[in-house]
Design a protein around this motif. Structure first.
Motif, PDB file in Angstrom:
ATOM      1  N   PHE A  86       1.124 -24.891  -3.258  1.00  0.00           N
ATOM      2  CA  PHE A  86      -0.198 -24.353  -3.518  1.00  0.00           C
ATOM      3  C   PHE A  86      -1.203 -25.405  -3.984  1.00  0.00           C
ATOM      4  O   PHE A  86      -2.360 -25.079  -4.270  1.00  0.00           O
ATOM      5  CB  PHE A  86      -0.110 -23.204  -4.530  1.00  0.00           C
ATOM      6  CG  PHE A  86       0.658 -22.037  -3.977  1.00  0.00           C
ATOM      7  CD1 PHE A  86       0.110 -21.219  -3.000  1.00  0.00           C
ATOM      8  CD2 PHE A  86       1.954 -21.784  -4.403  1.00  0.00           C
ATOM      9  CE1 PHE A  86       0.821 -20.159  -2.469  1.00  0.00           C
ATOM     10  CE2 PHE A  86       2.674 -20.727  -3.875  1.00  0.00           C
ATOM     11  CZ  PHE A  86       2.106 -19.908  -2.907  1.00  0.00           C
ATOM     12  N   LEU A  89      -4.884 -25.623  -2.616  1.00  0.00           N
ATOM     13  CA  LEU A  89      -5.884 -24.635  -3.035  1.00  0.00           C
ATOM     14  C   LEU A  89      -6.539 -25.070  -4.345  1.00  0.00           C
ATOM     15  O   LEU A  89      -5.860 -25.484  -5.273  1.00  0.00           O
ATOM     16  CB  LEU A  89      -5.225 -23.268  -3.257  1.00  0.00           C
ATOM     17  CG  LEU A  89      -4.646 -22.566  -2.039  1.00  0.00           C
ATOM     18  CD1 LEU A  89      -3.937 -21.294  -2.481  1.00  0.00           C
ATOM     19  CD2 LEU A  89      -5.738 -22.253  -1.032  1.00  0.00           C
ATOM     20  N   PRO A  90      -7.850 -24.926  -4.422  1.00  0.00           N
ATOM     21  CA  PRO A  90      -8.506 -25.220  -5.700  1.00  0.00           C
ATOM     22  C   PRO A  90      -8.073 -24.201  -6.758  1.00  0.00           C
ATOM     23  O   PRO A  90      -7.622 -23.097  -6.433  1.00  0.00           O
ATOM     24  CB  PRO A  90     -10.002 -25.094  -5.396  1.00  0.00           C
ATOM     25  CG  PRO A  90     -10.132 -24.654  -3.991  1.00  0.00           C
ATOM     26  CD  PRO A  90      -8.789 -24.576  -3.377  1.00  0.00           C
ATOM     27  N   GLY A  92      -9.526 -22.060  -8.665  1.00  0.00           N
ATOM     28  CA  GLY A  92     -10.097 -20.715  -8.552  1.00  0.00           C
ATOM     29  C   GLY A  92      -9.412 -19.886  -7.476  1.00  0.00           C
ATOM     30  O   GLY A  92      -9.166 -18.686  -7.656  1.00  0.00           O
ATOM     31  N   ASP A  93      -9.106 -20.529  -6.348  1.00  0.00           N
ATOM     32  CA  ASP A  93      -8.415 -19.827  -5.261  1.00  0.00           C
ATOM     33  C   ASP A  93      -6.987 -19.467  -5.671  1.00  0.00           C
ATOM     34  O   ASP A  93      -6.491 -18.400  -5.321  1.00  0.00           O
ATOM     35  CB  ASP A  93      -8.393 -20.678  -3.993  1.00  0.00           C
ATOM     36  CG  ASP A  93      -9.760 -20.774  -3.329  1.00  0.00           C
ATOM     37  OD1 ASP A  93     -10.692 -20.041  -3.741  1.00  0.00           O
ATOM     38  OD2 ASP A  93      -9.898 -21.584  -2.390  1.00  0.00           O
ATOM     39  N   ARG A  94      -6.330 -20.362  -6.416  1.00  0.00           N
ATOM     40  CA  ARG A  94      -4.979 -20.055  -6.894  1.00  0.00           C
ATOM     41  C   ARG A  94      -5.011 -18.857  -7.839  1.00  0.00           C
ATOM     42  O   ARG A  94      -4.149 -17.981  -7.785  1.00  0.00           O
ATOM     43  CB  ARG A  94      -4.353 -21.271  -7.574  1.00  0.00           C
ATOM     44  CG  ARG A  94      -3.939 -22.360  -6.585  1.00  0.00           C
ATOM     45  CD  ARG A  94      -3.008 -23.387  -7.181  1.00  0.00           C
ATOM     46  NE  ARG A  94      -3.515 -24.061  -8.362  1.00  0.00           N
ATOM     47  CZ  ARG A  94      -4.154 -25.233  -8.355  1.00  0.00           C
ATOM     48  NH1 ARG A  94      -4.355 -25.873  -7.231  1.00  0.00           N
ATOM     49  NH2 ARG A  94      -4.561 -25.768  -9.488  1.00  0.00           N
ATOM     50  N   THR A  96      -7.234 -16.426  -7.828  1.00  0.00           N
ATOM     51  CA  THR A  96      -7.493 -15.245  -7.004  1.00  0.00           C
ATOM     52  C   THR A  96      -6.224 -14.801  -6.289  1.00  0.00           C
ATOM     53  O   THR A  96      -5.902 -13.602  -6.257  1.00  0.00           O
ATOM     54  CB  THR A  96      -8.606 -15.542  -5.968  1.00  0.00           C
ATOM     55  OG1 THR A  96      -9.797 -15.882  -6.678  1.00  0.00           O
ATOM     56  CG2 THR A  96      -8.856 -14.354  -5.061  1.00  0.00           C
ATOM     57  N   LEU A  97      -5.490 -15.744  -5.736  1.00  0.00           N
ATOM     58  CA  LEU A  97      -4.235 -15.425  -5.055  1.00  0.00           C
ATOM     59  C   LEU A  97      -3.243 -14.784  -6.018  1.00  0.00           C
ATOM     60  O   LEU A  97      -2.616 -13.772  -5.693  1.00  0.00           O
ATOM     61  CB  LEU A  97      -3.633 -16.686  -4.427  1.00  0.00           C
ATOM     62  CG  LEU A  97      -2.288 -16.513  -3.728  1.00  0.00           C
ATOM     63  CD1 LEU A  97      -2.374 -15.506  -2.592  1.00  0.00           C
ATOM     64  CD2 LEU A  97      -1.779 -17.855  -3.221  1.00  0.00           C
ATOM     65  N   ASP A  99      -3.920 -13.106  -8.720  1.00  0.00           N
ATOM     66  CA  ASP A  99      -4.410 -11.759  -9.014  1.00  0.00           C
ATOM     67  C   ASP A  99      -4.062 -10.793  -7.879  1.00  0.00           C
ATOM     68  O   ASP A  99      -3.576  -9.684  -8.126  1.00  0.00           O
ATOM     69  CB  ASP A  99      -5.926 -11.792  -9.242  1.00  0.00           C
ATOM     70  CG  ASP A  99      -6.502 -10.418  -9.505  1.00  0.00           C
ATOM     71  OD1 ASP A  99      -6.066  -9.769 -10.487  1.00  0.00           O
ATOM     72  OD2 ASP A  99      -7.363  -9.980  -8.718  1.00  0.00           O
TER      73      ASP A  99
END
Length: 110
Positions: A86, A89-90, A92-94, A96-97, A99
């Protein structure tokens, strides 16, 4: 690290359900009961688990201190692999993922 993925998965299942019988552990690891019994025999021979008499004919499975150490070592390897997977992924994206996956796992609404 001296174990297989199947063995580590069995250690995880035993850790999550100490004292569980082979039938429950086989189900948790997606194996047939006989296959899990063979695997548990190998883990016992390596000193990673012990089997104890339970109620009736039930045999309970428990990690030994060596089994706990092996499980911890496997968690460290898994954490490294997941971090590498992972990493593109930045943050924030991690988040979100994570969540989204938690909502799928627990059925929570946004």
């Amino acid at each position: 690290m001296g174990t297989t993925l199947a063995q580590w998965d069995a250690l995880r299942a035993i850790s999550r359900s100490p004292g569980a019988p082979a039938r429950a552990l086989a189900s948790a690891t997606f194996q047939r009961e006989q296959a899990f019994g063979t695997l548990a025999g190998r883990l016992m021979a390596q000193g990673l688990i012990e089997r104890r008499p339970g109620h009736g004919r039930r045999i309970e499975h428990h990690l030994t201190p060596a089994g706990e150490q092996m499980l911890d070592a496997g968690h460290r390897v898994a954490d490294e692999v997941l971090t590498d997977c992972f990493a593109p992924l930045p943050p924030g994206d991690r988040a979100t993922l994570l969540d989204l996956l938690q909502r799928l796992n627990y059925g929570e609404d946004a």
